[in-house]
Design a protein around this motif. Structure first.
Motif, PDB file in Angstrom:
ATOM      1  N   ILE A  18       4.713   6.192 -11.695  1.00 32.35           N
ATOM      2  CA  ILE A  18       3.689   4.662 -12.495  1.00 32.35           C
ATOM      3  C   ILE A  18       3.367   4.331 -13.706  1.00 32.35           C
ATOM      4  CG2 ILE A  18       0.600   4.878 -12.858  1.00 32.35           C
ATOM      5  CD1 ILE A  18       2.211   4.321  -9.402  1.00 32.35           C
ATOM      6  N   VAL A  19       3.885   3.210 -14.080  1.00 35.30           N
ATOM      7  CA  VAL A  19       3.550   2.857 -15.391  1.00 35.30           C
ATOM      8  C   VAL A  19       2.324   2.220 -15.735  1.00 35.30           C
ATOM      9  CG1 VAL A  19       5.399   2.662 -15.528  1.00 35.30           C
ATOM     10  CG2 VAL A  19       5.014   0.748 -14.712  1.00 35.30           C
ATOM     11  N   ALA A  20       1.304   2.047 -14.976  1.00 35.68           N
ATOM     12  CA  ALA A  20      -0.084   1.288 -15.227  1.00 35.68           C
ATOM     13  C   ALA A  20      -0.544   1.693 -13.911  1.00 35.68           C
ATOM     14  CB  ALA A  20      -0.013  -0.753 -15.024  1.00 35.68           C
ATOM     15  N   GLY A  21      -2.220   1.966 -14.155  1.00 41.09           N
ATOM     16  CA  GLY A  21      -2.759   2.008 -13.607  1.00 41.09           C
ATOM     17  C   GLY A  21      -3.762   3.892 -13.342  1.00 41.09           C
ATOM     18  N   HIS A  22      -3.252   4.271 -14.777  1.00 43.73           N
ATOM     19  CA  HIS A  22      -3.387   6.441 -14.215  1.00 43.73           C
ATOM     20  C   HIS A  22      -4.327   6.756 -14.160  1.00 43.73           C
ATOM     21  CE1 HIS A  22       0.991   5.679 -15.571  1.00 43.73           C
ATOM     22  NE2 HIS A  22       0.985   7.254 -15.313  1.00 43.73           N
ATOM     23  N   GLY A  23      -5.057   5.580 -14.937  1.00 46.36           N
ATOM     24  CA  GLY A  23      -7.315   6.240 -14.668  1.00 46.36           C
ATOM     25  C   GLY A  23      -7.845   5.585 -13.588  1.00 46.36           C
ATOM     26  N   ARG A  24      -7.210   4.850 -12.672  1.00 41.22           N
ATOM     27  CA  ARG A  24      -7.310   4.097 -11.290  1.00 41.22           C
ATOM     28  C   ARG A  24      -6.985   5.284 -10.612  1.00 41.22           C
ATOM     29  NH1 ARG A  24      -6.038  -0.221 -13.985  1.00 41.22           N
ATOM     30  NH2 ARG A  24      -4.044  -0.671 -12.504  1.00 41.22           N
ATOM     31  N   LEU A  25      -6.098   5.658 -11.247  1.00 38.47           N
ATOM     32  CA  LEU A  25      -5.428   6.763  -9.762  1.00 38.47           C
ATOM     33  C   LEU A  25      -5.966   8.045  -9.761  1.00 38.47           C
ATOM     34  CD1 LEU A  25      -3.521   7.751  -7.900  1.00 38.47           C
ATOM     35  CD2 LEU A  25      -1.783   8.403 -10.481  1.00 38.47           C
ATOM     36  N   ILE A  84      -9.746  -3.024  -8.089  1.00 39.42           N
ATOM     37  CA  ILE A  84      -9.422  -4.784  -7.792  1.00 39.42           C
ATOM     38  C   ILE A  84      -8.504  -4.608  -8.128  1.00 39.42           C
ATOM     39  CG2 ILE A  84      -9.711  -6.511  -8.594  1.00 39.42           C
ATOM     40  CD1 ILE A  84     -12.337  -6.400  -6.877  1.00 39.42           C
ATOM     41  N   ALA A  85      -7.226  -4.089  -8.996  1.00 41.30           N
ATOM     42  CA  ALA A  85      -6.446  -3.713  -9.828  1.00 41.30           C
ATOM     43  C   ALA A  85      -5.150  -3.390  -9.567  1.00 41.30           C
ATOM     44  CB  ALA A  85      -6.553  -3.741 -11.310  1.00 41.30           C
ATOM     45  N   PRO A  86      -4.170  -3.710  -8.603  1.00 45.64           N
ATOM     46  CA  PRO A  86      -3.079  -2.656  -8.255  1.00 45.64           C
ATOM     47  C   PRO A  86      -2.291  -1.420  -9.257  1.00 45.64           C
ATOM     48  CG  PRO A  86      -2.851  -4.592  -7.371  1.00 45.64           C
ATOM     49  CD  PRO A  86      -4.101  -4.970  -8.791  1.00 45.64           C
ATOM     50  N   LEU A  87      -2.208  -0.434  -9.041  1.00 48.23           N
ATOM     51  CA  LEU A  87      -0.973   0.414  -9.811  1.00 48.23           C
ATOM     52  C   LEU A  87      -0.464   0.032 -10.054  1.00 48.23           C
ATOM     53  CD1 LEU A  87      -1.874   3.487  -8.573  1.00 48.23           C
ATOM     54  CD2 LEU A  87      -3.121   2.343  -9.781  1.00 48.23           C
ATOM     55  N   LEU A  88       0.892  -0.437 -10.934  1.00 47.15           N
ATOM     56  CA  LEU A  88       2.237  -0.508 -11.092  1.00 47.15           C
ATOM     57  C   LEU A  88       3.232   0.094 -11.314  1.00 47.15           C
ATOM     58  CD1 LEU A  88       4.171  -2.741 -11.688  1.00 47.15           C
ATOM     59  CD2 LEU A  88       3.606  -3.041 -14.285  1.00 47.15           C
ATOM     60  N   LEU A  89       4.609   0.422 -10.218  1.00 48.50           N
ATOM     61  CA  LEU A  89       5.361   1.235 -10.255  1.00 48.50           C
ATOM     62  C   LEU A  89       6.788   0.651 -10.718  1.00 48.50           C
ATOM     63  CD1 LEU A  89       5.932   4.021  -8.236  1.00 48.50           C
ATOM     64  CD2 LEU A  89       7.292   2.878  -7.280  1.00 48.50           C
ATOM     65  N   ASP A  90       7.016   1.887 -11.540  1.00 45.18           N
ATOM     66  CA  ASP A  90       8.577   0.856 -11.754  1.00 45.18           C
ATOM     67  C   ASP A  90       9.185   2.224 -10.641  1.00 45.18           C
ATOM     68  OD1 ASP A  90      10.914   1.159 -13.164  1.00 45.18           O
ATOM     69  OD2 ASP A  90      11.078   2.881 -14.567  1.00 45.18           O
ATOM     70  N   GLU A  91      10.425   1.013 -10.035  1.00 43.63           N
ATOM     71  CA  GLU A  91      11.102   1.509  -9.109  1.00 43.63           C
ATOM     72  C   GLU A  91      12.428   2.008  -9.584  1.00 43.63           C
ATOM     73  OE1 GLU A  91      10.522   0.871  -5.786  1.00 43.63           O
ATOM     74  OE2 GLU A  91       9.095  -0.680  -5.770  1.00 43.63           O
ATOM     75  N   TYR A 104       0.569  -1.007   0.394  1.00 46.69           N
ATOM     76  CA  TYR A 104      -0.038  -0.570  -0.388  1.00 46.69           C
ATOM     77  C   TYR A 104       1.100   1.113  -0.230  1.00 46.69           C
ATOM     78  CZ  TYR A 104      -5.240  -2.215   0.963  1.00 46.69           C
ATOM     79  OH  TYR A 104      -5.739  -2.434   0.486  1.00 46.69           O
ATOM     80  N   MET A 105       0.689   2.255  -1.032  1.00 43.37           N
ATOM     81  CA  MET A 105       1.346   3.399  -0.758  1.00 43.37           C
ATOM     82  C   MET A 105       0.410   4.180  -1.026  1.00 43.37           C
ATOM     83  SD  MET A 105       3.960   2.966  -3.510  1.00 43.37           S
ATOM     84  CE  MET A 105       4.640   4.362  -3.826  1.00 43.37           C
ATOM     85  N   SER A 106       0.298   6.062   0.063  1.00 45.06           N
ATOM     86  CA  SER A 106      -0.257   6.512   0.255  1.00 45.06           C
ATOM     87  C   SER A 106      -0.857   7.720  -1.300  1.00 45.06           C
ATOM     88  CB  SER A 106       0.252   8.130   0.859  1.00 45.06           C
ATOM     89  OG  SER A 106      -0.570   9.222   1.319  1.00 45.06           O
ATOM     90  N   LEU A 107      -1.885   7.608  -1.515  1.00 41.31           N
ATOM     91  CA  LEU A 107      -2.060   8.391  -3.174  1.00 41.31           C
ATOM     92  C   LEU A 107      -0.538   9.654  -3.218  1.00 41.31           C
ATOM     93  CD1 LEU A 107      -5.880   9.357  -3.475  1.00 41.31           C
ATOM     94  CD2 LEU A 107      -4.660   7.133  -4.425  1.00 41.31           C
ATOM     95  N   ASP A 108      -0.735  10.875  -2.076  1.00 44.75           N
ATOM     96  CA  ASP A 108       0.458  11.762  -2.299  1.00 44.75           C
ATOM     97  C   ASP A 108       1.966  10.700  -2.520  1.00 44.75           C
ATOM     98  OD1 ASP A 108       1.047  11.347  -0.120  1.00 44.75           O
ATOM     99  OD2 ASP A 108       0.574  12.925   1.602  1.00 44.75           O
ATOM    100  N   GLU A 109       2.214   9.622  -2.178  1.00 40.40           N
ATOM    101  CA  GLU A 109       3.302   9.490  -2.608  1.00 40.40           C
ATOM    102  C   GLU A 109       4.109   9.032  -4.127  1.00 40.40           C
ATOM    103  OE1 GLU A 109       5.129   6.529  -0.005  1.00 40.40           O
ATOM    104  OE2 GLU A 109       2.932   6.116   0.212  1.00 40.40           O
TER     105      GLU A 109
END
Length: 181
Positions: A92-99, A80-87, A49-54
């Motif tokens: 974010i590389v997937a989930g912009h609409g959900r965000l 349902i579907a987690p976002l995907l983060l490039d470390e 879990y990550m805060s929206l502001d992060e």
């Protein structure tokens, strides 16, 4: 054996996502000895879990989203579907609409969707797939486009889709699927 971090096990039914993660990423079992930060070092994905502001958006995301349809789906089923983060970049590389939908809901003072955690201060946290490192910015952007386009390319099997849509309509679920009459 496969694992999904304990963070989600009590709050998010993950069997399908868990299977997909295990098959796609070949996540090994780490039984009870998971240590925070380990996945980043060894490149193994995990859900956290990550805060929206992060969360930071990819600066060049050409995908447009039907935020209304995402709102309806999230209202019906929760998140349902987690976002995907490039470390490598922290973007974010997937989930912009959900965000975007979560930010709208949060900004409007709405109740958080199911499976969104709320801190004592009221901040929302969202499940994010972490531990993925793309080789460079262009590789991450290529994944961002491919993640969206490969779904579009698949199309639909017309008869099977029509049957499902008819059942969804009868159950008053059609609108939350992105389809209409």
């Amino acid at each position: 054996a496969c694992w999904i971090t304990q963070i989600l096990s009590d709050s998010l039914p993950m069997p399908i996502v868990g299977i997909a993660l295990c098959v796609f990423f070949e996540i090994p079992s780490i039984a009870g000895d998971y240590r925070p930060g380990e996945a980043i070092m060894n490149g193994q994905p995990r859900i956290e879990y990550m805060s929206l502001d992060e969360l930071r958006r990819a600066p060049r995301n050409p995908k447009q989203h039907d935020l209304g349809a995402i709102h309806l789906s999230m209202d019906k089923r929760g998140f349902i579907a987690p976002l995907l983060l490039d470390e490598r970049t922290g973007q974010i590389v997937a989930g912009h609409g959900r965000l975007d939908v979560l930010l709208q809901k949060y900004g409007a003072g709405e109740k958080p969707p199911a499976r969104i955690q709320v801190s004592p201060q009221g901040a929302w946290s969202v499940p994010v797939i972490r531990g993925i490192h793309f080789k460079d910015a262009l590789d991450a952007e290529a994944y961002l486009v491919a993640d969206n386009q490969t779904t579009i390319l698949g199309g639909w099997e017309s008869e099977g889709l029509a049957e499902l849509l008819k059942e969804f309509k009868a159950a008053d679920m059609l609108e939350s699927t992105g389809f209409n009459d």
